[in-house]
Enzyme design. Structure first.
Site, mmCIF file in Angstrom:
data_model
loop_
_atom_site.group_PDB
_atom_site.id
_atom_site.type_symbol
_atom_site.label_atom_id
_atom_site.label_comp_id
_atom_site.label_asym_id
_atom_site.label_seq_id
_atom_site.Cartn_x
_atom_site.Cartn_y
_atom_site.Cartn_z
ATOM 1 N N TYR A 50 0.812 -1.238 0.000
ATOM 2 C CA TYR A 50 0.000 0.000 0.000
ATOM 3 C C TYR A 50 0.836 1.274 0.000
ATOM 4 C CZ TYR A 50 -4.714 -1.710 1.477
ATOM 5 O OH TYR A 50 -5.956 -2.264 1.555
ATOM 6 N N GLU A 51 0.369 2.272 -0.723
ATOM 7 C CA GLU A 51 0.922 3.644 -0.638
ATOM 8 C C GLU A 51 2.424 3.703 -0.848
ATOM 9 O OE1 GLU A 51 -1.486 5.372 -0.704
ATOM 10 O OE2 GLU A 51 -3.005 4.240 0.362
ATOM 11 N N GLY A 52 2.904 2.918 -1.791
ATOM 12 C CA GLY A 52 4.351 2.863 -2.043
ATOM 13 C C GLY A 52 4.927 1.651 -1.328
#
Lengths: 603, 603
Positions: free
Chosen positions: B442-444
C-alpha cells in the site's frame, strides 16, 4: 528447460554435478539405473507435472476440499492423479523389486516428487503418504499385513495415511489416548485423530491408516504407544471389503493447500473398528519415526518446491513488466525515456536473488539429505553407512525447517516483486504465499525440529554427527581455497566453524548444569544460525562445481548458467551469511528472559 | 483493560506517559481537550469498536466485497459503520472548528483509528480515505469545492478516495496518462484507475474521487500531473445528483482485507466525466503528497493494529492451551504430570515476546510520528515547528514500513503459537496473516519507502533531520545512563549512532561519485537497519518511563505492567537489536551484485 514454475537445469545440475548421483548409481541396489535412464525419468515426470498437476493448481484452491453430507469431497483430479501416478510407477519407485517396487534411489524419487510439487503442491501428498504408510508396513509388519495391504497401496488403488495428532495431543505425542483393546488376532480401536492429511474422501476405494494408539494397560508416555494398521474397509479373504467403523467427522478448512484434505477421523464409534498391530507392542513411535523422518524431508522438499515455483513466477513477471526508470548520475530520472522492465531495478534484483539463493539452497539441502539416506542404506561399507546415517539424522530437522521458514521469506519477496498484483487472487503468487505457511507446522513445528537439532542431533554420541559434517564441509572449503576467486568465501565459511563451536560451548554450559530448559530456550535461533551456515556451505559447493565446469569448458548447461551460480553464491555470502553473526550474538546472550520469569511479564 | 485484540493499557501508557499527550494538549488549538476528555473519547471508541467492528471482522472475510451486475457489493456493516462513525464525530475529528470539525490532535485521532483497526481492519479505511480526501480539498481547493463537497464528506454521507494507480503506472507515478481536457469551468476526464480502495459500492450516496491526471499539453513526468475532484455524481445547485460517468469496471479479489473493496474505475467512457481542478495546474502530486504522507502513517498504523490483535489472540491461546511438559534437570519429561500450558514453554514465550516488542514498538513509532505531525503544525515557535516537520518527514517512511514488514513477522509468530490451528480457517490468526500482507505494498512499496528514506529524507538539507533525531535519541540515552539498570542498554544504543554514521559514510560515497543506482541498491536493507535501531530507542524510552513510574510508586497501570515493559525492552535489546550488526555488515559490502550485472545472472 525452465518453465513458469521450475528450473529443471538447476535440478539436474544439483543431481548430477553437485551431488554426484552417478556415484550413487554405482551402488549394487541401483545397477539398473544410469544417468541416461534417470534423466529420461526426470523428463517424463516433468512432462507429467505440466499436464496433470500444474493445470489444476489454481482450481484446487478455488474449489477446496470440503466436508458435505458425511463425506469429504476433493477435486476430481485427485483420483485421476493417483491413477496416472500409478501408471508412471511413482508409488512403487522406492520399494524393492521383491515387493513389486522399482528400487530407485531415494534421491531420484525426491527429485520426482519435487518436480510435481513445483507444479502443484496439493496433489503429491496423497501419493506420498500412501507410500510412506506402505513403507512402514513393509519394514515392520507381518507377512500377512504386507500381502493384504501393500500391493493395493503401491498400485495406487488404496490410499495410506499416518494418524498421530489428537485434539489434546498436538506436539505432545506422550499424551495420545486412542485405545486398543485386544480381541483375538486384532485389536478394537477407539479414539479421535485430527489433521489427517489425505485422511479420507469420496470415491477412494480404501484408506489404510497407520494409527498410533495405546494398548490397555500400556505405560504412560511415548513408551506405551503402539502402531496399528486400521483400514477404512477391512478386506475379507475373497477380496470383498467391509466397513471398519472409521468415520469421517469433518475436514479442516485452511488458509492454504486447500486442495489437500485435512480430515478429522473418529475410530470405533460403533465398537467395530479393528486394528492390526504392526511389529511389537509399545514400539509404535519408534516405527512411526521411520516414516516421520522421511516425511520431514518430504515437508522440506515441498516447501523448497513452492519457493522455486514462486521465484520462477516472479522472475517471469519481472522480465515482462515495464515500470519506472533507472537513476542517472545526477540522481534523477529521464521521463522522456520509455519505462524499463522491473528486473532492471536493483531492489527487484535483490528480491529475485534472495528468492534464488533460498530456493536453490533449499533444494540442494533436500537432495543432499536424500543422498545421505541412500548412502546410509546402500553403501557397501558399514562404517560409511553409519557415517551417512549420522549425517542424515543431523540434517533431517534442518532439511525440514530451512526450506519451510526461509521459503516463507522467499515467497514473500516474490509477492513483493509483483506489487499490488502479488496480493490479488488473479495472480499465482498469493497462493504460493498461503500454501507455504503450513510447512513450518507440518510434522513437528519449527520449535520441535529445533529442539531435535540442538537437544538430540548435535549432541548425540559426543557430537559425532557434527564432526562428520565438519569433515564434509572441510572438503569443500579446502577445494575452494585452491581457487583464487573462491578463496575469500572459503575463508569466510571456515571462520564460521569457530563461531559454531563458540556458540555450542556457551549453550552446552546450561545443559552441563542441568538447566535443560535454558539450554533449549533459543533452539529456534540456533536452527536459524545452523541453517544459515549450512546453506552457505551448499552454495560454496555449487560455486565450486560451477567453477570446475567453466574451467573444463563444460557446455552441459551453458557458461551463463555456471556464472549465475557463482554470482548467486556471492550474493548469499554478502546478503545472507552475515546474519549468522547476529544470530550468534543472540545465542551467546547470558540473560534469562524466557525461562525463569513470571507469567505476568508476557502481558 | 485488555481485550482479545487490544491492550488498551499500553495504548494509554504510550499516549500519556511515554509520548506526553498532556503537553501537546497545551497547544492553543487543543485547549478544549484534556487528559480526562481524551480518555473518555478513547474509551468510547474502544466500546464502539467492540460493538460495531470486531463482530463483523470474520464475516467480512468470509463474504468478501465483490463485483456483480455492474456494482461492487460490500458487507452491509459498511453503511452502518459510516453512519455510526459520523455520529461519533470520527470523520470530523481532525478538522478545524470553522470547517465543522472537532479540532482534535492527530495523535488522538490516530489512537482512535488504531483501536478500530485492531478490532477490524476492513472498515476504518472507508472513513479514513474519506477524511483524507476532504483534507486535500480543504487545504488546496477553492471555496466552492469546499462548500460543495466537504460537509457531505465529514458527515460521513459521501465517501472519498484517492486515485493514483493506473494499469501501466503502479509505483511509477511519472507515467500516469489519465487525461483532463479543459471545458469551461471544469475539465473532461478520461482514463483508468486501478486498486482504488473503497472506490465505489452499491448503496453509497456519492463518492468524491481525488484524481491525478494530466492536462492536455502538460510536461512529461510528475511535474505535469494535476489534481482533480471527480465526483461519481455531480451535485446541482438544488442539491440533486447527476451521474458523472465514473464507471465501476470491477473489484479486485484479494488474499486478505477482503471486506475492503479495491475497485477498478473507468472515467469518461461516455465523454461526460467532469473534474474540477484543485489548486494550480501541474501541482497535483505535491498536493497529493499531503494526503499520501498521512496515508503512509495510516498504513503503518493499520499494520501495527493487526500485529497487536494477532499478538493478543495468540497470547490468549497460549494461556488456555495445555500441551507438553517442562524439561527436568535430567533433560527428560515426567509424563505422569499433567500437561502444562503452552505459555510455559520458553520457545512459545520467545514467540510471544517477539510479537509484543514488534507490536508495541510499532505502535509507539506511529504515535510518535503523529505527535510530530501535531507539533509541526501547532507548536508556537517557528523553529520548533520546522524541527518537528523534519522529524515527521524522516519518520514517515519508517512509520509506514516497520509496522508493515515486522508486523508480517510478528503475525507469523502468532500463527506458529497456535500450531496447526493457526493455519485453520476456524481460527482468527490466519486472517490476520493474510490481511497484514498488503501493508508493505500500500501507498508505495517497501522498496519505494526505503528509497525515500535513504535517497531523500536522510540526506535532505545536509542531513538535518537525522541530526534532530540524534538529538531526541540523545535525550533518552542520557536519562537512561543515569539509571543503573538501564545504563548497559543506553550504552548499547549510543553505540549504534556510530554504526549508523559508518554505514551512511560508506553509502554516501556512491552518491558522491554519481552512482545513485548503487547508492540506493540496498535501501531496503538500510530501512531494516534504521527501523531496528529506531525501535530500540523507542523501547529504551518505554523502559525509562516504566522505571520512573516504578520509582515514583505510580499505580496507574500496576507495578507488573511497568516491569513487563522493562522486560520487553531487555528482550528487544537481546533478540532484535543485534540484527542491526548483520544489517550494517550487509550495507558495508563493497560488491556490486545487483546494479551493473547482466540479466542472465538472474536466471
Amino acid at each position: 528447460m525452465a518453465s513458469r514454475y521450475l528450473d529443471s537445469e538447476t535440478l539436474k545440475f544439483l543431481l548430477f554435478e553437485v551431488h554426484h548421483l552417478d556415484e550413487l548409481l554405482q551402488q549394487e541396489r541401483f545397477t539398473d539405473y544410469d544417468r541416461e535412464s534417470v534423466g529420461l525419468f526426470i523428463d517424463a515426470v516433468t512432462d507429467f507435472s505440466e499436464k496433470e498437476l500444474f493445470p489444476y493448481y489454481r482450481e484446487m484452491d478455488a474449489h477446496p476440499a470440503h466436508f458435505e453430507a458425511g463425506e469429504v469431497h476433493v477435486h476430481p483430479q485427485v483420483a485421476r492423479y493417483m491413477k496416472r501416478a500409478k501408471e508412471m510407477g511413482l508409488a512403487a519407485a522406492l520399494f524393492d523389486y521383491d515387493d513389486g517396487g522399482l528400487q530407485m534411489p531415494n534421491m531420484v524419487v525426491t527429485a520426482a516428487a519435487y518436480i510435481q510439487e513445483t507444479a502443484n503442491n496439493h496433489l503429491p501428498g496423497y501419493l506420498g503418504l500412501t507410500f510412506g504408510a506402505a513403507e512402514l508396513i513393509l519394514h515392520f509388519g507381518s507377512r500377512q499385513l504386507k500381502d493384504t495391504y501393500v500391493p493395493h497401496m503401491i498400485s495406487g488403488d488404496w490410499n495410506g495415511t499416518m494418524c498421530l495428532t489428537e485434539p489434546q495431543a498436538g506436539s505432545s505425542l506422550s499424551d495420545i489416548v486412542t485405545a486398543a483393546v485386544p480381541q483375538g488376532d486384532h485389536y478394537l480401536i477407539s479414539g479421535q485423530k485430527i489433521f489427517i492429511s489425505g485422511g479420507d474422501y469420496k470415491g477412494v476405494e480404501n484408506v489404510v491408516h497407520l494409527v498410533l494408539a495405546r494398548i490397555e494397560g500400556a505405560p504412560a508416555g511415548t513408551k506405551g504407544i503402539s502402531l496399528f494398521v486400521v483400514p477404512k474397509h477391512r478386506p475379507a479373504a475373497d477380496g470383498s471389503l467391509a466397513f471398519n467403523d472409521v468415520n469421517t467427522v469433518g475436514d479442516f478448512q485452511k488458509m492454504g493447500q486447500r486442495g489437500y484434505c485435512t480430515t478429522h477421523l473418529s475410530f470405533g464409534d460403533h465398537q467395530d473398528c479393528r486394528g492390526w498391530l504392526v511389529g511389537e507392542p509399545h514400539q509404535g513411535l519408534k516405527y512411526m519415526f521411520l516414516m516421520m523422518n522421511g516425511a520431514r524431508i518430504a515437508v522440506g522438499r515441498g516447501a523448497a518446491a513452492i519457493a522455486m515455483a514462486a521465484w520462477r513466477a516472479s522472475l517471469a513477471y519481472a522480465k515482462e513488466r515495464p515500470q519506472g526508470r533507472a537513476l542517472s548520475s545526477t540522481g534523477k530520472k529521464d521521463v522522456s525515456e520509455a519505462q524499463t522492465l522491473i528486473i532492471n531495478h536493483p531492489d527487484v534484483r535483490r528480491m529475485l536473488l534472495t528468492q534464488k539463493v533460498i530456493a536453490e539452497g533449499a533444494l540442494s539441502l533436500v537432495l543432499l539429505s536424500s543422498k545421505y539416506q541412500d548412502l546410509s542404506q546402500t553403501h557397501p561399507e558399514e562404517a560409511e553407512r553409519r557415517k551417512y546415517g549420522y549425517l542424515l539424522e543431523l540434517l533431517t530437522p534442518v532439511a525440514k525447517t530451512y526450506p519451510s521458514e526461509k521459503g516463507i521469506e522467499a515467497v514473500s519477496n516474490g509477492v513483493q516483486v509483483l506489487g499490488g498484483y502479488g496480493f490479488c487472487s488473479d495472480f499465482i503468487l498469493q497462493q504460493y504465499y498461503r500454501d507455504i505457511r503450513i510447512f513450518s507446522i507440518y510434522e513437528g513445528t519449527t520449535g520441535i525440529q529445533s529442539m531435535d537439532l540442538l537437544g538430540r542431533k548435535v549432541t548425540m554420541d559426543q557430537g559425532i554427527a557434527l564432526t562428520h559434517l565438519a569433515g564434509e564441509m572441510g572438503k569443500t572449503t579446502a577445494a575452494a581455497m585452491a581457487v583464487e576467486g573462491l578463496r575469500p568465501f572459503a575463508e569466510t565459511l571456515a571462520g564460521k566453524t569457530g563461531l559454531m563451536k563458540k556458540v555450542l560451548d556457551s549453550l552446552m554450559n546450561y545443559a552441563g548444569k542441568g538447566n535443560y530448559e535454558r539450554f533449549l530456550a533459543d533452539a529456534t535461533v540456533f536452527m536459524e544460525f545452523f541453517g544459515n551456515i549450512l546453506v552457505g556451505w551448499l552454495w560454496l559447493d555449487m560455486a565450486l562445481h560451477a567453477h570446475q565446469a567453466i574451467s573444463k569448458g563444460d557446455t552441459t548447461h551453458g557458461q551463463g548458467f555456471y556464472k549465475s551460480k557463482i554470482h548467486a553464491m556471492e550474493f548469499y555470502f554478502t546478503y545472507e551469511l552475515p546474519k549468522s553473526e547476529a544470530q550468534a550474538r543472540i545465542l551467546l546472550n547470558t540473560a534469562d528472559l524466557t525461562v525463569s520469569v513470571e507469567d505476568s511479564l508476557f502481558e
